[in-house]
Design a protein around this motif. Sequence first.
Motif, PDB file in Angstrom:
ATOM      1  N   TYR A 124       0.842  -1.189   0.000  1.00  0.00           N
ATOM      2  CA  TYR A 124       0.000   0.000   0.000  1.00  0.00           C
ATOM      3  C   TYR A 124       0.885   1.250   0.000  1.00  0.00           C
ATOM      4  O   TYR A 124       2.083   1.187   0.293  1.00  0.00           O
ATOM      5  CB  TYR A 124      -0.920   0.009   1.223  1.00  0.00           C
ATOM      6  CG  TYR A 124      -0.191  -0.002   2.545  1.00  0.00           C
ATOM      7  CD1 TYR A 124       0.087   1.168   3.232  1.00  0.00           C
ATOM      8  CD2 TYR A 124       0.231  -1.211   3.110  1.00  0.00           C
ATOM      9  CE1 TYR A 124       0.758   1.155   4.434  1.00  0.00           C
ATOM     10  CE2 TYR A 124       0.896  -1.229   4.322  1.00  0.00           C
ATOM     11  CZ  TYR A 124       1.167  -0.050   4.974  1.00  0.00           C
ATOM     12  OH  TYR A 124       1.839  -0.073   6.167  1.00  0.00           O
ATOM     13  N   ASP A 125       0.292   2.386  -0.340  1.00  0.00           N
ATOM     14  CA  ASP A 125       1.039   3.636  -0.412  1.00  0.00           C
ATOM     15  C   ASP A 125       1.229   4.223   0.983  1.00  0.00           C
ATOM     16  O   ASP A 125       0.279   4.350   1.732  1.00  0.00           O
ATOM     17  CB  ASP A 125       0.330   4.640  -1.321  1.00  0.00           C
ATOM     18  CG  ASP A 125      -1.139   4.808  -0.949  1.00  0.00           C
ATOM     19  OD1 ASP A 125      -1.830   3.795  -0.834  1.00  0.00           O
ATOM     20  OD2 ASP A 125      -1.575   5.959  -0.774  1.00  0.00           O
ATOM     21  N   ARG A 126       2.493   4.603   1.289  1.00  0.00           N
ATOM     22  CA  ARG A 126       2.808   5.160   2.622  1.00  0.00           C
ATOM     23  C   ARG A 126       2.988   6.671   2.539  1.00  0.00           C
ATOM     24  O   ARG A 126       2.291   7.441   3.169  1.00  0.00           O
ATOM     25  CB  ARG A 126       4.071   4.521   3.191  1.00  0.00           C
ATOM     26  CG  ARG A 126       3.865   3.150   3.780  1.00  0.00           C
ATOM     27  CD  ARG A 126       4.805   2.956   4.965  1.00  0.00           C
ATOM     28  NE  ARG A 126       4.500   3.894   6.026  1.00  0.00           N
ATOM     29  CZ  ARG A 126       3.747   3.596   7.087  1.00  0.00           C
ATOM     30  NH1 ARG A 126       3.241   2.388   7.215  1.00  0.00           N
ATOM     31  NH2 ARG A 126       3.516   4.497   8.011  1.00  0.00           N
ATOM     32  N   ASP A 127       4.011   7.118   1.810  1.00  0.00           N
ATOM     33  CA  ASP A 127       4.244   8.550   1.690  1.00  0.00           C
ATOM     34  C   ASP A 127       5.005   8.839   0.409  1.00  0.00           C
ATOM     35  O   ASP A 127       5.547   7.942  -0.225  1.00  0.00           O
ATOM     36  CB  ASP A 127       4.986   9.106   2.917  1.00  0.00           C
ATOM     37  CG  ASP A 127       6.297   8.383   3.176  1.00  0.00           C
ATOM     38  OD1 ASP A 127       7.118   8.309   2.249  1.00  0.00           O
ATOM     39  OD2 ASP A 127       6.518   7.910   4.297  1.00  0.00           O
ATOM     40  N   TRP A 128       5.067  10.133   0.054  1.00  0.00           N
ATOM     41  CA  TRP A 128       5.690  10.519  -1.208  1.00  0.00           C
ATOM     42  C   TRP A 128       6.015  11.998  -1.190  1.00  0.00           C
ATOM     43  O   TRP A 128       5.517  12.769  -0.379  1.00  0.00           O
ATOM     44  CB  TRP A 128       4.756  10.207  -2.381  1.00  0.00           C
ATOM     45  CG  TRP A 128       3.426  10.899  -2.242  1.00  0.00           C
ATOM     46  CD1 TRP A 128       3.119  12.193  -2.596  1.00  0.00           C
ATOM     47  CD2 TRP A 128       2.245  10.359  -1.672  1.00  0.00           C
ATOM     48  NE1 TRP A 128       1.815  12.479  -2.277  1.00  0.00           N
ATOM     49  CE2 TRP A 128       1.253  11.373  -1.710  1.00  0.00           C
ATOM     50  CE3 TRP A 128       1.923   9.114  -1.120  1.00  0.00           C
ATOM     51  CZ2 TRP A 128      -0.035  11.165  -1.216  1.00  0.00           C
ATOM     52  CZ3 TRP A 128       0.635   8.920  -0.638  1.00  0.00           C
ATOM     53  CH2 TRP A 128      -0.319   9.929  -0.704  1.00  0.00           C
TER      54      TRP A 128
END
Length: 222
Positions: free
Chosen positions: A93-97
């Motif tokens: 899953y996407d955490r940070d960017w």
Amino acid sequence: MKPILTRKQTALRRLALLLAIFLAASALNLVNLLPRQAVEDMADQQDIEHPVVIRRFYDGTLPVTRFALQYLVEGDDAMMLCTTGYHPLEGWYDRDWCRVETWDGAPVHVGLRIHNQGGKRTAYLFGRIDDASVTALTLRFSQHLFPEGVESFQEVPHVLEVPREAVFRGENGNRYLLAPITLPSAGEKYPQFADFRILGYDREGKVLADEEVPYQSWSTSG
């Protein structure tokens, strides 16, 4: 009469059923079976078209990132540095960017991603260098300190030289930047920073680039 299954056969059947469920969930976009799927989700959220992974790496500095992968990603008009997390039941899953636009023809395009957790901090400087004459980079920024009993903050300037080995050439021939950096601390749990700028110099020390650096700062409990 139904055949009696051994423990091994029962375990294999359960494993096959679980795998089938994950594959079906992945096909329906309910679960990301591969980290690349989470990267594509983040690229879509950040409006990065035709994302290409430039570099993938692991950094377990923070507890929250021990089961995560880092990706440097480039698209048509923007790039990003992002983190994909993993959960046994949820998949990737996407955490940070952090996103940087690269369409404006600037000599360098650089971003900064900061991650705080439990008083610890990791920071990565990343981007692309489009001017071949740029041979050295400097990051300049201000640190805002809030002394006890003082209403206004104290501004402290900082200058960090970017290591030359942080610049590398991708398979497409472009020059990229990826560097872990250490931000100064003054005892506060999460000191505030502002006014990030990247300066690019040629071999004679002439300034060829002076660009604002967009940044994202994430804080995680724990």
